[in-house]
Design an enzyme around this catalytic site. Structure first.
Site, short mmCIF file in Angstrom:
data_model
loop_
_atom_site.label_atom_id
_atom_site.label_comp_id
_atom_site.label_asym_id
_atom_site.label_seq_id
_atom_site.Cartn_x
_atom_site.Cartn_y
_atom_site.Cartn_z
N SER A 64 29.05 158.99 4.12
CA SER A 64 29.29 159.76 5.36
C SER A 64 28.17 160.72 5.72
O SER A 64 28.17 161.26 6.83
CB SER A 64 30.59 160.55 5.24
OG SER A 64 31.66 159.73 5.57
N LYS A 67 26.49 159.99 8.91
CA LYS A 67 27.08 160.29 10.22
C LYS A 67 26.31 161.39 10.95
O LYS A 67 26.25 161.42 12.18
CB LYS A 67 28.55 160.71 10.06
CG LYS A 67 29.44 159.56 9.56
CD LYS A 67 30.83 160.06 9.16
CE LYS A 67 31.71 158.93 8.67
NZ LYS A 67 33.01 159.43 8.12
N TYR A 189 28.11 150.39 11.33
CA TYR A 189 28.74 151.50 10.60
C TYR A 189 28.72 151.27 9.08
O TYR A 189 28.34 152.15 8.30
CB TYR A 189 30.17 151.72 11.12
CG TYR A 189 30.91 152.78 10.34
CD1 TYR A 189 30.60 154.12 10.52
CD2 TYR A 189 31.87 152.43 9.40
CE1 TYR A 189 31.26 155.10 9.78
CE2 TYR A 189 32.53 153.40 8.66
CZ TYR A 189 32.22 154.72 8.85
OH TYR A 189 32.84 155.69 8.11
N TYR A 240 35.11 166.89 5.62
CA TYR A 240 36.47 166.34 5.73
C TYR A 240 37.43 167.48 6.06
O TYR A 240 37.11 168.34 6.87
CB TYR A 240 36.86 165.59 4.45
CG TYR A 240 35.80 164.61 4.01
CD1 TYR A 240 35.46 163.53 4.81
CD2 TYR A 240 35.10 164.76 2.82
CE1 TYR A 240 34.47 162.63 4.43
CE2 TYR A 240 34.11 163.86 2.43
CZ TYR A 240 33.80 162.80 3.25
OH TYR A 240 32.83 161.93 2.88
N VAL A 258 31.22 160.24 0.21
CA VAL A 258 32.00 159.88 -0.98
C VAL A 258 31.14 159.29 -2.10
O VAL A 258 31.66 159.00 -3.18
CB VAL A 258 33.18 158.92 -0.66
CG1 VAL A 258 34.24 159.61 0.17
CG2 VAL A 258 32.71 157.64 -0.02
N1 GLU Z 1 32.26 154.17 4.07
C1 GLU Z 1 33.31 155.11 3.95
C2 GLU Z 1 34.41 154.78 4.90
O1 GLU Z 1 34.16 154.60 6.06
C3 GLU Z 1 32.77 156.46 4.25
C4 GLU Z 1 33.33 157.35 3.30
C5 GLU Z 1 32.76 158.73 3.33
O2 GLU Z 1 31.70 159.01 2.77
O3 GLU Z 1 33.47 159.55 3.90
O4 GLU Z 1 35.55 154.69 4.51
#
Ligand code: GLU
Length: 304
Positions: A64, A67, A189, A240, A258
């Protein structure tokens, strides 16, 4: 002058043998096989100096953290119109939560929950002929390192297990907030999440957020105002449903993934990346949070 090397060595020494280091992500084998003992710290100061300790030079899955970089690529292209499709409010919910998306008519709460990042990926798919390559080249450029690449096994596993992300993309589509095919958007993505970088490469790539939009090579990728906005979103939404806790304990804008990486920064001062793959119950690196809390306490450097 603060002795950054001494400070990160002290933090590393104190935490490296910690028994309680959380659990590595287990939803795909490529992540569940990572050794939880890894622990690296890398600081890039605005004056050009670097400080590092532990496994700062081992590539890991940025997940993530990507992002923030996809948002940075899309923002100068779409400018303010981006905020018509993605909001900038913290969600207070886990990154993959879908209820709010339905209640709020397909406008994701922010660009860092999965639905928001998928909407951003859709914008990149609309703009670029080869969006995966364009994104990878952008990241390589920012880090000034051409060796950075996707982990195709991770991308494949993300796809095989990504039911929630397919649901989010389909929900966006049903609200007319996805222009392209669900498969095409998720392909970008999943690949952006699969990129592997070291702590050093991440500290370098995020340098522009601490430098008013100008990267290490002094290229102006973002306007000062765009950099400010992304930093604000990192502060309020980067962790998060633990963003409040991170602001409270650490007091820096940042983004976690994650894969156990956390990048944080103080404008005009430094970027810092920590990697420790064990996660707390909110999905943030457990030692990473602790190390950053100690770092801002010991250096007395935070935005507050
Ligand atoms: N590839 C993970 C997902 O989309 C991202 C997880 C993350 O780092 O929040 O579920």
């Amino acid at each position: 002058m603060i002795d950054f090397q001494n400070i990160i060595e002290g933090i590393h020494k104190e935490l490296k043998d910690e028994m309680n280091r959380g659990l590595v992500a287990s939803y795909i084998p490529e992540l569940s096989n990572i050794d939880a003992q890894n622990f690296g710290i890398h600081v890039k100061h605005m004056n050009g100096k670097s400080y590092a300790i532990g496994q700062w030079n081992v590539p890991f899955s940025i997940q993530s953290i990507s992002k923030a970089l996809s948002l940075a690529l899309a923002l100068p292209i779409y400018k303010e119109s981006i905020w018509e499709r993605v909001d900038v409010e913290p969600s207070g919910n886990p990154f993959n939560h879908l209820t709010l998306l339905e209640l709020e008519n397909g406008i994701p709460r922010n660009p860092f929950i999965n639905a928001g990042a998928i909407a951003i990926a859709d914008m990149l798919v609309s703009h670029f002929d080869n969006p995966k390559q364009a994104f990878l080249e952008y990241v390589r450029d920012l880090a000034n390192d051409q060796s950075i690449t996707f982990n195709y096994d991770v991308a494949r596993s993300e796809r095989q297990t990504g039911f929630g992300n397919f649901a989010a993309a389909n929900l966006l589509k049903s609200f007319h907030n996805l222009e392209n095919d669900v498969d095409e958007v998720l392909d970008l993505y999943f690949h952006q999440c699969s990129i592997e970088m070291t702590c050093e490469q991440l500290s370098n790539a995020f340098f522009m957020f601490a430098n008013h939009g100008k990267c290490l090579q002094q290229k102006q990728h973002l306007t000062q105002s765009q950099a400010k906005r992304i930093n604000a979103i990192m502060l309020t939404c980067g962790f998060y449903d633990e963003a409040g806790e991170f602001a409270f304990e650490v007091g820096l804008p940042g983004k976690s993934g994650v894969g156990g990486g956390i990048i944080a920064l103080l404008p005009n001062h430094f970027t810092i990346t920590i990697w420790s793959p064990g996660l707390n119950e909110k999905g943030n690196s457990l030692l990473g949070m602790k190390a950053l809390e100690q770092f801002t306490t010991k250096t007395k450097l935070s935005i507050f």
